[in-house]
Motif scaffolding. Structure first.
Motif, PDB file in Angstrom:
ATOM      1  N   ARG A  18     -39.737  -3.328   7.209  1.00 20.41           N
ATOM      2  CA  ARG A  18     -38.375  -2.855   7.464  1.00 20.41           C
ATOM      3  C   ARG A  18     -38.348  -1.339   7.265  1.00 20.41           C
ATOM      4  N   ALA A  19     -37.961  -0.627   8.290  1.00 19.93           N
ATOM      5  CA  ALA A  19     -37.790   0.824   8.188  1.00 19.93           C
ATOM      6  C   ALA A  19     -36.406   1.102   7.607  1.00 19.93           C
ATOM      7  N   VAL A  20     -36.372   1.765   6.459  1.00 20.22           N
ATOM      8  CA  VAL A  20     -35.105   2.114   5.816  1.00 20.22           C
ATOM      9  C   VAL A  20     -34.912   3.620   5.947  1.00 20.22           C
ATOM     10  N   LEU A  21     -33.897   4.002   6.693  1.00 19.85           N
ATOM     11  CA  LEU A  21     -33.598   5.412   6.933  1.00 19.85           C
ATOM     12  C   LEU A  21     -32.657   5.909   5.831  1.00 19.85           C
ATOM     13  N   VAL A  22     -33.128   6.861   5.031  1.00 20.39           N
ATOM     14  CA  VAL A  22     -32.330   7.415   3.936  1.00 20.39           C
ATOM     15  C   VAL A  22     -31.848   8.808   4.333  1.00 20.39           C
ATOM     16  N   HIS A  23     -30.568   9.035   4.185  1.00 16.97           N
ATOM     17  CA  HIS A  23     -30.002  10.330   4.560  1.00 16.97           C
ATOM     18  C   HIS A  23     -28.800  10.605   3.673  1.00 16.97           C
ATOM     19  N   ARG A  24     -28.230  11.759   3.823  1.00  9.18           N
ATOM     20  CA  ARG A  24     -27.004  12.082   3.086  1.00  9.18           C
ATOM     21  C   ARG A  24     -26.002  12.715   4.042  1.00  9.18           C
ATOM     22  N   ARG A  25     -24.746  12.677   3.652  1.00  8.87           N
ATOM     23  CA  ARG A  25     -23.718  13.276   4.494  1.00  8.87           C
ATOM     24  C   ARG A  25     -23.967  14.770   4.643  1.00  8.87           C
ATOM     25  N   THR A  26     -23.785  15.264   5.868  1.00  7.79           N
ATOM     26  CA  THR A  26     -23.981  16.688   6.097  1.00  7.79           C
ATOM     27  C   THR A  26     -22.799  17.473   5.544  1.00  7.79           C
ATOM     28  N   GLU A  27     -22.987  18.774   5.437  1.00  3.67           N
ATOM     29  CA  GLU A  27     -21.902  19.622   4.957  1.00  3.67           C
ATOM     30  C   GLU A  27     -20.692  19.536   5.890  1.00  3.67           C
ATOM     31  N   LEU A  28     -20.933  19.438   7.192  1.00  7.86           N
ATOM     32  CA  LEU A  28     -19.827  19.342   8.132  1.00  7.86           C
ATOM     33  C   LEU A  28     -19.033  18.061   7.891  1.00  7.86           C
ATOM     34  N   THR A  29     -19.714  16.955   7.681  1.00  6.55           N
ATOM     35  CA  THR A  29     -19.033  15.687   7.416  1.00  6.55           C
ATOM     36  C   THR A  29     -18.174  15.792   6.161  1.00  6.55           C
ATOM     37  N   GLU A  30     -18.707  16.429   5.126  1.00 10.57           N
ATOM     38  CA  GLU A  30     -17.954  16.566   3.877  1.00 10.57           C
ATOM     39  C   GLU A  30     -16.758  17.506   4.050  1.00 10.57           C
ATOM     40  N   LEU A  31     -16.942  18.563   4.849  1.00  8.97           N
ATOM     41  CA  LEU A  31     -15.832  19.482   5.099  1.00  8.97           C
ATOM     42  C   LEU A  31     -14.705  18.787   5.857  1.00  8.97           C
ATOM     43  N   LEU A  32     -15.062  17.977   6.855  1.00  9.62           N
ATOM     44  CA  LEU A  32     -14.029  17.264   7.611  1.00  9.62           C
ATOM     45  C   LEU A  32     -13.326  16.229   6.746  1.00  9.62           C
ATOM     46  N   ALA A  33     -14.057  15.593   5.836  1.00  5.35           N
ATOM     47  CA  ALA A  33     -13.423  14.626   4.937  1.00  5.35           C
ATOM     48  C   ALA A  33     -12.440  15.320   3.998  1.00  5.35           C
ATOM     49  N   ARG A  34     -12.733  16.560   3.645  1.00  6.11           N
ATOM     50  CA  ARG A  34     -11.886  17.282   2.698  1.00  6.11           C
ATOM     51  C   ARG A  34     -10.715  17.981   3.383  1.00  6.11           C
ATOM     52  N   HIS A  35     -10.975  18.544   4.599  1.00  7.80           N
ATOM     53  CA  HIS A  35      -9.963  19.391   5.230  1.00  7.80           C
ATOM     54  C   HIS A  35      -9.308  18.773   6.459  1.00  7.80           C
ATOM     55  N   GLY A  36      -9.877  17.714   6.995  1.00  7.96           N
ATOM     56  CA  GLY A  36      -9.195  16.979   8.049  1.00  7.96           C
ATOM     57  C   GLY A  36      -9.557  17.368   9.466  1.00  7.96           C
ATOM     58  N   THR A  37      -9.609  18.663   9.768  1.00 11.43           N
ATOM     59  CA  THR A  37      -9.876  19.097  11.135  1.00 11.43           C
ATOM     60  C   THR A  37     -10.911  20.216  11.130  1.00 11.43           C
ATOM     61  N   LEU A  38     -11.517  20.451  12.317  1.00  9.07           N
ATOM     62  CA  LEU A  38     -12.479  21.538  12.451  1.00  9.07           C
ATOM     63  C   LEU A  38     -11.814  22.894  12.213  1.00  9.07           C
ATOM     64  N   GLY A  39     -10.573  23.023  12.687  1.00 11.61           N
ATOM     65  CA  GLY A  39      -9.869  24.290  12.513  1.00 11.61           C
ATOM     66  C   GLY A  39      -9.668  24.624  11.047  1.00 11.61           C
ATOM     67  N   GLN A  40      -9.250  23.640  10.256  1.00 15.27           N
ATOM     68  CA  GLN A  40      -9.041  23.884   8.830  1.00 15.27           C
ATOM     69  C   GLN A  40     -10.365  24.139   8.123  1.00 15.27           C
ATOM     70  N   ALA A  41     -11.421  23.416   8.547  1.00 12.10           N
ATOM     71  CA  ALA A  41     -12.742  23.650   7.969  1.00 12.10           C
ATOM     72  C   ALA A  41     -13.221  25.065   8.291  1.00 12.10           C
ATOM     73  N   GLU A  42     -12.970  25.524   9.529  1.00 10.64           N
ATOM     74  CA  GLU A  42     -13.372  26.868   9.936  1.00 10.64           C
ATOM     75  C   GLU A  42     -12.645  27.921   9.109  1.00 10.64           C
ATOM     76  N   PHE A  43     -11.349  27.711   8.870  1.00 10.13           N
ATOM     77  CA  PHE A  43     -10.579  28.665   8.059  1.00 10.13           C
ATOM     78  C   PHE A  43     -11.123  28.704   6.630  1.00 10.13           C
TER      79      PHE A  43
END
Length: 284
Positions: free
Chosen positions: A6-31
Motif C-alpha cells: 500500500r502506497a501511503v502518501l504523506v503531505h501537509r497543508r500548504t501555506e496557501l491552503t492555511e491562508l484561505l482557511a484563515r482569511h476566506g478569500t484570495l483577496g484577503q490572503a493577498e492583503f
C-alpha cells in the motif's frame, strides 16, 4: 495470499491552503501577505509545486498497489500497516514527523522544491525509487521511557524541559541541576538543533553519523547555585542509558519539534534516554 503493498502518501497543508482557511478569500490572503512585505504569487507558486509533485508521485505508484493518503495533522490517528510504502512529499520536517509512527516500513522522501537531507529526490524519481525499496539507510532513533510506562520516539531529537520554558529542575545522575532543559539527539538530528548547540559551545564531542547507534546529549544553559551544579552538561549514549529524575512540579518532553504530542512528567518521576531498538528506513 500476501497483500499487495500500500502506497501511503504523506503531505501537509500548504501555506496557501492555511491562508484561505484563515482569511476566506484570495483577496484577503493577498492583503494579509502584503502587510508583511510578501507576494501572493510566491505562495501560489509554492502551492502549485506541491500539487504537481503530489500528482506525479501518485501517478507513479504501480497500478496493482493499494493506496492511502494522510495529512500531517492526522498522523496520530492513521493506522500504518506492515505492507505500507510511505511516500513523503514535503520538507525534511515532515519525514521526521512520520518516523515515530512507523515500525520499519520503507520511506521515500520527495521534495517539491530544493532537496533536503531527508527529502532528496524529485517527484520524477518516484518510479525508480519504488523499485529499489531494499536499498535503505537504517537511521537510529532516540527513545524516552518514563517510569509510568509513557514512551516517546524521535528521529532527530527529544527535548525535556519546562512546558512554559521556565527553569527546569531535575537530577541528572548524581547532580541536581537547574537549566533550560536537556536535548538528546541522533545522527539525523546532528544536522539541526543538536549541531547548533554543539557549535555554539565549541564542544569537543564527535557528533554521530545518521546510522550510528550512538546519541549525544546537551544540557541547555545550566547555571550554578548553592544546590545545583554544572559539571554534567554533555555526553554520549551507546549502551548505558541517561537517567533524569524530575524535581519540578511539571516537565514535558517532546520529539522532533511536535510540542502537541508530548509526554507530561511530575515531581519524582524518572525517565531514561537510549538509542531506540526500532530503526527508521529511508530509501536511498
Amino acid at each position: 495470499m500476501s497483500l499487495a503493498p500500500r502506497a501511503v502518501l504523506v503531505h501537509r497543508r500548504t501555506e496557501l491552503t492555511e491562508l484561505l482557511a484563515r482569511h476566506g478569500t484570495l483577496g484577503q490572503a493577498e492583503f494579509f501577505l502584503a502587510t508583511r512585505g510578501r507576494s501572493l504569487d510566491d505562495v501560489v507558486e509554492q502551492d502549485a509545486a506541491v500539487r504537481r509533485a503530489l500528482a506525479e508521485v501518485s501517478a507513479a505508484v504501480p497500478w496493482d498497489w493499494r493506496r492511502g493518503s494522510v495529512e500531517r495533522a492526522d498522523l496520530a490517528r492513521f493506522l500504518f500497516t506492515p505492507e505500507d510504502v510511505v511516500l513523503v512529499v514535503g520538507q525534511d520536517g515532515l519525514v521526521a514527523n512520520v518516523a515515530k509512527y512507523l515500525t520499519g516500513q520503507p520511506v521515500v522522501g520527495i521534495t517539491p522544491g530544493s532537496p533536503g537531507v531527508l527529502v532528496r529526490h524529485p517527484a520524477s524519481a518516484t518510479p525508480d525509487l519504488v523499485r529499489s525499496l531494499d536499498s535503505v539507510e537504517r537511521r537510529t532513533m532516540v527513545r524516552l521511557s518514563a517510569d509510568d510506562g509513557q514512551t516517546l520516539l524521535a528521529l532527530n531529537e527529544i527535548y525535556l524541559g519546562h512546558p512554559g520554558h521556565q527553569t527546569a529542575r531535575y537530577r541528572l545522575g548524581p547532580e541536581r541541576q537547574a537549566s533550560s532543559g536537556i536535548l538528546v539527539g541522533t545522527g539525523t538530528g546532528a544536522t539541526g538543533w543538536c549541531r547548533s548547540v554543539w557549535q555554539e559551545r565549541h564542544s569537543a564531542l564527535r557528533l554521530p553519523a545518521a546510522g550510528e547507534r550512538r546519541l549525544v546529549w546537551f544540557v541547555r544553559e545550566a547555571w550554578p547555585s548553592p544546590d545545583t551544579g554544572t559539571s554534567l552538561t554533555e555526553g554520549e549514549l551507546t549502551t548505558a542509558p541517561l537517567t533524569v529524575t524530575v524535581e519540578s512540579d511539571h516537565l514535558t518532553a517532546f520529539g522532533d519539534g511536535l510540542e502537541s504530542d508530548a509526554v507530561t512528567l511530575t515531581r519524582g518521576q524518572s525517565v531514561t534516554f537510549r538509542p531506540a531498538e526500532r530503526a527508521f528506513h529511508l530509501v536511498r
